[in-house]
Design a protein around this motif. Structure first.
Motif, mmCIF file in Angstrom:
data_model
loop_
_atom_site.group_PDB
_atom_site.id
_atom_site.type_symbol
_atom_site.label_atom_id
_atom_site.label_comp_id
_atom_site.label_asym_id
_atom_site.label_seq_id
_atom_site.Cartn_x
_atom_site.Cartn_y
_atom_site.Cartn_z
ATOM 1 N N UNK A 177 0.817 -1.209 0.000
ATOM 2 C CA UNK A 177 0.000 0.000 0.000
ATOM 3 C C UNK A 177 0.848 1.254 0.000
ATOM 4 N N UNK A 178 2.072 1.170 0.510
ATOM 5 C CA UNK A 178 2.952 2.324 0.572
ATOM 6 C C UNK A 178 4.390 1.919 0.337
ATOM 7 N N UNK A 179 5.301 2.845 0.632
ATOM 8 C CA UNK A 179 6.717 2.618 0.378
ATOM 9 C C UNK A 179 7.522 2.439 1.661
ATOM 10 N N UNK A 180 6.867 2.218 2.795
ATOM 11 C CA UNK A 180 7.575 2.068 4.053
ATOM 12 C C UNK A 180 8.337 0.759 4.132
ATOM 13 N N UNK A 181 9.051 0.589 5.255
ATOM 14 C CA UNK A 181 9.950 -0.555 5.375
ATOM 15 C C UNK A 181 9.270 -1.812 5.891
ATOM 16 N N UNK A 182 8.073 -1.709 6.466
ATOM 17 C CA UNK A 182 7.373 -2.889 6.976
ATOM 18 C C UNK A 182 6.424 -3.422 5.915
ATOM 19 N N UNK A 183 6.340 -4.747 5.747
ATOM 20 C CA UNK A 183 5.398 -5.305 4.780
ATOM 21 C C UNK A 183 3.968 -5.231 5.291
#
Length: 875
Positions: A177-183
């Motif tokens: 859904x986004x570009x963060x580090x957590x899946x």
């Protein structure tokens, strides 16, 4: 008047080292966020705040910058503006999916654009696109927030960092859904939108922070100001942050005021009449009026704010014996001073118990433990048992993951005696990502107990802890330093006891109060004034009387005459509170509220999770759209352990490993090029050696970073010290092709998922059967005891009714029982009606057997829930 400013935490501000291991040093710089400026105007018990974020493009191609940042959880965001190249573009509040489409289209056409979205009540995402090379763009957010008041002091809290949150669940197979580090996971389908990369402590080029607070007592007696960070006073009433502070903790001002009871009546005004948005000239675009009108706007003509002071507390004999379940978070994110403070807080709570009380202590990370020598249930609060509990607490160290759902379910299972004051105390930093899952699973049961939360951290997940406490009619205490602990625990000690006044209701006299708009009344506690707001029709005149029942049984009331006032903050603050209540009802199953939430947000011009502010420039500045995208890394929260040196990443394992403390540390920046082979998923490399100085990655305009502590990193020895990999509780995999969370652009949309529907009454029949069995068992209670029990039952049935989407018979019974404490209520008739309605609702012809009561092993059992689309609107 001169007021001395004292430090909340003296001696804790030694500067961090100049740089950490693996920090990327470049003369040109590569972080798009240059500055954060906060300008707060505090008037009595309300604050108006403007936040300005400055972005700069240091590259030779157009840039899109993304920044995940915090705001106060109770704040109402009411305006948004983008400034660039001598142009000013006013933001427009729209339904979230439409706002994202407008933003993506503008970028594709080469126009500047910015969008602000809410991910959690206190976590937001800012995206600014098509920043041309060398250009600076400033985005401004305007917000209003109330100041909580207790024991003679108001608190202005402004968070400065999004702390990493524990993410349970099985990773999803579909696109992030986004570009963060957590899946993204089955339990947290938007984890990649709330997990920014983290800089090593001491990164050499931190964001420039400016924070100013202008304090106007507005007639109240201001005796003292205390600050959590180093501040200076430049003139009377102005507090300014000293240069050099970093965005790694919350900023807190405590203002010693003398509060007073009041009823203020504020009529609505049209935008543009009092300095708000609404004017246009050659350089200003996009203003709107958010649907405000001079006359009726659908839910009233004005806003009232009521402040009620509590009565003097009675003696210790005024309260019932207590059953207390104490939950202590010992996960990896609680390391350092937080674990010390949490142990002290829990021990202090145990020490306040008397021989008439029973208690249980549950410490948890990825497993739940209890003190040796104490039974699995509640035990009497004897000296010996309290000593064993304190001894257990003293040995606890931080470890593992924050699996908060299971211990809360266990604790609620212990608190099943309505004849005693049932109290659940949760001590934690609250850093979890599955807030909605917890609310959905526990919302109905939390209404049956008093829930008090103690948030310990300099960047605590305050909004989630406040929502838990609100569902349990309790209070939330935030502790940002050990120096603050003693003061906070004095408040908690009083709150664990019975409230001074319960069953509060409002009766208007000459004021057209709209009952459906009144915020939660709750109860009155010693030292904590109650603030209630709502909407009214007609002129701003009249009075309100507050009725309730005192701790020892007699009726209690206070009458307050209204005082006309002006300002836009009361309406915005009410709207944000009202929207939060609707969102909580949505989270626990009432999914038909989505349209009402969107309409309310747009009507009052207040941002929520189903809407977004978008600002789009009409001028084309970047043909072809942004050639580079950067996700801004954030500071590691103050007091959190530094991560280990980087290790080469490996492909994500199929079986997930859950993070148990801070999110992975990023040593430069997480970035994604337009030509990335896996759009939407950042590509990471270990260390700064992959690119030329001043660039991001292996070529011009690309980037390098390192992500130790991921599942693969942990397996290869790169985990953060003190982190322990745990296997989270698995959730069912999503249906093939199901879309979870947000996409980043129109081209990524998948087939729409089926719209969630309310649960049927069949899903709550076991709980209703248990309630019926308990009701029949308690028929011999006194009239006063039955009155209290029916009121408690009404609150629980209200939550169950919301879960079913408003089942008519259940909803009607809940409303009647909730009024059982009002003067003149016929307790015998209400008791008989409750038995009759619950008997009818728990009868399922031809269906499975319904458990007879709470002793049935299947009663209250929670089966794994099917995954559902995330809480907020998708594009």
């Amino acid at each position: 008047m001169t007021v001395q400013i004292a430090s909340l935490k003296p001696g804790e501000y030694a500067p961090l080292p100049d740089a950490g291991l693996g920090a990327l040093r470049t003369g040109k710089g590569n972080l798009p966020l240059e500055s954060v400026e906060v300008d707060a105007r505090i008037t009595a018990l309300t604050a108006g705040v403007e936040v300005a974020q400055g972005f700069r493009n240091p590259y030779d191609v157009p840039l899109e910058a993304t920044y995940i940042f915090p705001l106060p959880g109770r704040a109402a965001v009411t305006a948004f503006r983008m400034e660039a190249d001598d142009r000013v573009v006013e933001g427009v509040l729209k339904e979230r999916g439409q706002a994202r489409r407008d933003y993506d289209q503008a970028l594709a056409e080469g126009r500047r654009a910015a969008i602000a979205e809410e991910e959690r009540p206190d976590v937001f995402t800012m995206r600014v696109g098509n920043i041309v090379p060398g250009e600076r763009v400033t985005v401004r957010l305007t917000l209003s927030q109330p100041l909580p008041y207790e024991d003679g002091a108001a608190t202005f809290r402004f968070p400065l960092v999004v702390a990493p949150r524990y993410i349970p669940g099985t990773p999803l197979d579909d696109r992030s859904a986004g570009d963060g580090v957590a899946p993204d996971t089955g339990a947290v389908p938007d984890a990649s939108r709330i997990s920014p990369p983290v800089l090593l402590p001491g990164f050499p080029d931190p964001v420039r922070l400016s924070l100013t607070a202008r304090v106007d007592p507005a007639g109240l007696d201001l005796r003292e100001i205390r600050s959590s960070l180093h501040v200076v006073t430049e003139e009377e009433g102005v507090v300014r942050l000293q240069p050099g502070e970093r965005l790694d903790r919350d900023f807190v001002l405590r203002l010693a005021f003398t509060a007073s009871a009041s009823l203020t009546l504020v009529p609505d005004h049209v935008h543009g009449h009092d300095g708000g948005p609404g004017t246009k000239d050659g350089t200003t675009e996009g203003a709107q009026d958010h649907g405000e009108h001079d006359g009726h706007d659908g839910d009233g003509d004005g806003t009232f704010t009521l402040t009620v002071l509590p009565p003097a507390p009675g003696g210790p004999d005024a309260r019932r014996p207590r059953d207390v379940a104490l939950l202590l978070d010992r996960s990896g994110s609680m390391s350092g001073w937080k674990m010390v403070a949490a142990r002290r807080a829990a021990a202090r709570i145990v020490d306040t118990l008397t021989f008439d009380d029973r208690f249980a202590v549950l410490s948890f990370d990825s497993v739940v433990e209890r003190p040796e020598g104490l039974s699995a249930g509640l035990v009497a609060a004897t000296d010996r048992n309290r000593y064993r509990a304190v001894e257990h607490l003293a040995r606890l160290e931080a470890r593992g993951g924050t699996e908060i759902l299971d211990p809360m379910e266990q604790a609620l299972g212990l608190l099943d005696d309505p004849g005693r004051e049932r109290v659940l105390v949760l001590v934690t930093d609250g850093q979890v990502g599955n807030e909605d899952q917890i609310l959905e699973r526990l919302g109905a049961r939390l209404a049956a107990v008093r829930v008090h939360t103690v948030g310990i951290d300099r960047a605590v997940n305050a909004e989630f802890l406040g929502r838990l406490a609100g569902l349990g009619s309790g209070r939330c205490e935030l502790v940002e330093s050990e120096d603050r602990l003693d003061e906070a625990m004095e408040h908690i000690h009083r709150r664990i006891g019975s409230p001074l006044v319960t069953g509060l209701t409002l009766k208007a006299d000459g004021l057209g109060v709209l009952p459906a708009t009144v915020t939660h009344l709750g109860s009155l506690y010693s030292g904590v004034p109650l603030t209630v707001s709502g909407r009214f029709h007609g002129p701003a005149t009249g009075a309100v009387t507050v009725h309730g029942v005192g701790a020892d049984g007699p009726p209690w009331e206070r009458r307050l005459d209204g005082t006309p006032a002006e300002g836009r903050a009361p309406r915005a603050i009410w709207a944000r509170s009202h929207l939060r209540r609707l969102e909580d009802r949505y989270a626990i199953g009432e999914h038909g509220l989505e349209r009402e939430i969107v309409e309310t947000s747009l009507r009052h011009g207040v941002l929520c999770r189903f809407t977004a502010f978008v600002a789009v420039d009409s001028r084309v500045v970047a043909e072809g759209g942004p050639g580079h995208r950067v996700l801004q890394p954030v500071e590691s929260p103050s007091g959190w352990a530094a991560p280990a040196p980087p290790v080469p990443p490996a492909p994500m394992a199929a079986a997930p490993m859950a993070f148990t403390s801070a999110a992975p540390a990023i040593f430069s920046v997480a970035s994604r090029d337009a030509a990335s082979p896996a759009p939407g998923a950042p590509e990471y490399t270990a260390g700064p050696g992959g690119g030329a100085p001043g660039t991001l990655g292996g070529g011009p305009g690309t980037g390098t970073g390192a992500v130790p502590g991921t599942a693969a990193g942990a397996e290869s020895g790169g985990a953060v010290p003190g982190w322990a990999p745990v296997a989270p509780t698995p959730f069912p995999a999503p249906p093939a092709g199901a879309r979870r969370g947000f996409g980043r652009s129109v081209s990524r949309k998948a087939a729409p998922a089926a719209r969630p529907v309310p649960h049927s009454v069949d899903s709550v029949r076991p709980q209703l059967a248990a309630e019926l069995a308990r009701l029949r068992e308690r028929g011999s209670l006194t009239v006063a005891e039955r009155r209290l029990y029916l009121a408690d039952l009404g609150s629980r049935l209200t939550a169950l009714a919301a879960y079913t989407g408003g089942e008519p018979a259940l909803s009607a019974l809940a409303r009647e029982l909730s009024a059982s404490e009002t003067p003149g209520a016929d307790v015998d008739a209400l008791w008989g009606r409750a038995v009759a309605v619950l008997t009818e609702l728990t009868t399922a012809p031809g269906g499975p057997d319904i458990p007879d009561g709470p002793d049935d092993p299947e009663a209250g059992t929670h089966r794994p829930i099917a995954p559902r689309p995330s809480f907020w609107k998708r594009s």
